[in-house]
Enzyme design. Sequence first.
Site, PDB file in Angstrom:
ATOM      1  N   CYS A 132       0.797  -1.226   0.000  1.00  0.00           N
ATOM      2  CA  CYS A 132       0.000   0.000   0.000  1.00  0.00           C
ATOM      3  C   CYS A 132       0.832   1.280   0.000  1.00  0.00           C
ATOM      4  O   CYS A 132       0.292   2.353  -0.258  1.00  0.00           O
ATOM      5  CB  CYS A 132      -0.934   0.003   1.208  1.00  0.00           C
ATOM      6  SG  CYS A 132      -2.107  -1.383   1.209  1.00  0.00           S
TER       7      CYS A 132
ATOM      8  N   HIS B 292      11.968   1.196   6.968  1.00  0.00           N
ATOM      9  CA  HIS B 292      11.723  -0.228   6.712  1.00  0.00           C
ATOM     10  C   HIS B 292      12.137  -1.027   7.944  1.00  0.00           C
ATOM     11  O   HIS B 292      13.280  -0.948   8.372  1.00  0.00           O
ATOM     12  CB  HIS B 292      12.543  -0.676   5.504  1.00  0.00           C
ATOM     13  CG  HIS B 292      12.011  -1.893   4.825  1.00  0.00           C
ATOM     14  ND1 HIS B 292      11.780  -3.078   5.484  1.00  0.00           N
ATOM     15  CD2 HIS B 292      11.654  -2.111   3.526  1.00  0.00           C
ATOM     16  CE1 HIS B 292      11.320  -3.980   4.621  1.00  0.00           C
ATOM     17  NE2 HIS B 292      11.224  -3.401   3.426  1.00  0.00           N
TER      18      HIS B 292
ATOM     19  N   HIS C 177      -2.719  19.547   7.223  1.00  0.00           N
ATOM     20  CA  HIS C 177      -3.596  18.456   6.776  1.00  0.00           C
ATOM     21  C   HIS C 177      -2.866  17.121   6.882  1.00  0.00           C
ATOM     22  O   HIS C 177      -1.637  17.054   6.718  1.00  0.00           O
ATOM     23  CB  HIS C 177      -4.051  18.696   5.333  1.00  0.00           C
ATOM     24  CG  HIS C 177      -4.720  20.015   5.123  1.00  0.00           C
ATOM     25  ND1 HIS C 177      -6.028  20.256   5.496  1.00  0.00           N
ATOM     26  CD2 HIS C 177      -4.254  21.182   4.594  1.00  0.00           C
ATOM     27  CE1 HIS C 177      -6.342  21.510   5.189  1.00  0.00           C
ATOM     28  NE2 HIS C 177      -5.286  22.093   4.660  1.00  0.00           N
TER      29      HIS C 177
ATOM     30  N   HIS D 239      -3.299   6.841   5.002  1.00  0.00           N
ATOM     31  CA  HIS D 239      -3.692   5.726   4.130  1.00  0.00           C
ATOM     32  C   HIS D 239      -4.972   5.077   4.650  1.00  0.00           C
ATOM     33  O   HIS D 239      -5.039   4.668   5.815  1.00  0.00           O
ATOM     34  CB  HIS D 239      -2.573   4.684   4.076  1.00  0.00           C
ATOM     35  CG  HIS D 239      -2.996   3.387   3.460  1.00  0.00           C
ATOM     36  ND1 HIS D 239      -3.452   3.298   2.159  1.00  0.00           N
ATOM     37  CD2 HIS D 239      -3.061   2.135   3.970  1.00  0.00           C
ATOM     38  CE1 HIS D 239      -3.764   2.046   1.900  1.00  0.00           C
ATOM     39  NE2 HIS D 239      -3.532   1.324   2.974  1.00  0.00           N
TER      40      HIS D 239
ATOM     41  N   HIS E  91     -14.794   4.691   3.420  1.00  0.00           N
ATOM     42  CA  HIS E  91     -16.225   4.390   3.315  1.00  0.00           C
ATOM     43  C   HIS E  91     -16.689   4.385   1.857  1.00  0.00           C
ATOM     44  O   HIS E  91     -17.430   3.496   1.436  1.00  0.00           O
ATOM     45  CB  HIS E  91     -17.032   5.427   4.104  1.00  0.00           C
ATOM     46  CG  HIS E  91     -18.495   5.117   4.207  1.00  0.00           C
ATOM     47  ND1 HIS E  91     -19.403   5.487   3.229  1.00  0.00           N
ATOM     48  CD2 HIS E  91     -19.208   4.460   5.158  1.00  0.00           C
ATOM     49  CE1 HIS E  91     -20.614   5.090   3.577  1.00  0.00           C
ATOM     50  NE2 HIS E  91     -20.526   4.462   4.746  1.00  0.00           N
TER      51      HIS E  91
ATOM     52  N   ASN F  61     -10.313   0.173   0.717  1.00  0.00           N
ATOM     53  CA  ASN F  61      -8.853   0.196   0.697  1.00  0.00           C
ATOM     54  C   ASN F  61      -8.411  -0.141  -0.722  1.00  0.00           C
ATOM     55  O   ASN F  61      -8.477  -1.296  -1.140  1.00  0.00           O
ATOM     56  CB  ASN F  61      -8.293  -0.821   1.700  1.00  0.00           C
ATOM     57  CG  ASN F  61      -6.769  -0.821   1.736  1.00  0.00           C
ATOM     58  OD1 ASN F  61      -6.111  -0.208   0.907  1.00  0.00           O
ATOM     59  ND2 ASN F  61      -6.208  -1.526   2.709  1.00  0.00           N
TER      60      ASN F  61
END
EC number: 2.3.1.199
Length: 464
Positions: A172, A251, A339, A343, A372, A376
């Site tokens: 992602c 990572h 802002h 994800h 919503h 995803n």
Amino acid sequence: MELFSLSSLLLLSTLFVFYIFKFVFKRRNQRNCYMLHYECYKGMEERKLDTETCAKVVQRNKNLGLEEYRFLLRTMASSGIGEETYGPRNVLEGREDSPTLLDAHSEMDEIMFDTLDKLFHKTKGSISPSDIDILVVNVSLFAPSPSLTSRVINRYKMREDIKSYNLSGLGCSASVISIDIVQRIFETRENALALVVSTETMGPHWYCGKDRSMMLSNCLFRAGGSSVLLTNAARFKNQALMKLVTVVRAHVGSDDEAYSCCIQMEDRDGHPGFLLTKYLKKAAARALTKNLQVLLPRVLPVKELIRYAIVRALKRRTAAKREPASSGIGLNLKTGLQHFCIHPGGRAIIEGVGKSLGLTEFDIEPARMALHRFGNTSSGGLWYVLGYMEAKNRLKKGEKILMMSMGAGFESNNCVWEVLKDLDDKNVWEDSVDRYPELSRIPNPFVEKYDWINDDTMSFVRVD
């Protein structure tokens, strides 16, 4: 003779200063990364996965028993996903257990070409496919030959000297990784244009088994994607929407549990799918912490960093009093960031990140609404969140946006953008933004329609 020598020296000095300034100016321009435009995918009406359609897909899985049905009901009811997300064609046609190569290619073509067609239409007259110097496509679970970048190049008849990069397996957070790659290439090329295409193939990877940790992906992931146009050319600065401030990647894959908490595999019965373990939240928190330790000092004012250091030192001295821990990280992120583009990986992740960073409901609203409305959508998800902010007229000139992404590995890849003009395009949210956030507050219809499955008497009934 002395006058000639003096004139020559003066000329050489002037040329030296000129070339130094030219070199510095050139390097400065090359390090710029402007976002010119972005487009998100929105499927057709018949591709929507509403309650009835989801129920039919679940009922086709003959490997499920009563307890698995109850688990799915609880998961869907608390997922934060609405009635208008989009599913892959083969799943909607009842072929989730027998996907073909054509299904995967068709799904990718539909998403990539839809977003790119719209992007080139918006930039028609100033930028064409033949102007693109760099192309990056990221799709984690599908790496055909020829590559997907080659498929895009062939479709739009791009130049022979285009630099193309096809990324897979990054999960992602691949979109931010792609932006980081483009930014690094920009440092070696001036006046370049780059495209980043981010999506995922869902159809061939629909899980048909009964392992609960692998069933979660079916509940959360939906069809979607994005295309983003970037440049370091100063001539496009006045057209740009945003400017990249910084990118940080972290990572934690050296840890075995972090590495395996989000992994593609087969279950005991040989059904392929994606495993999400309970360690996922811990791995995400650790990776995000590592990332922010580097990123925040770059974007927060010195005054706030000094205040934080003093408060932290005082807390250490009074630690013996065992004061209850407060929510948040102790830093006021609003001093440097306005802002927060989180994800939309799931309700638990959105709310967990919001709580740990001390964000308000207003701050996490864009991510919750994107989850919503679109679900995803993997690496393309961040751009739906950004689109919501723009559609709601939240983004004003000079404000900064923190994009936060997490992906398999386990990785946390974040970046900060500066808004260069007031933005108000309704984009992919055009037909639905006015219904939000109110629409998300309606109780999940899964509970109303299928709560009967939790009745104790059902334990004595066979569910076919």
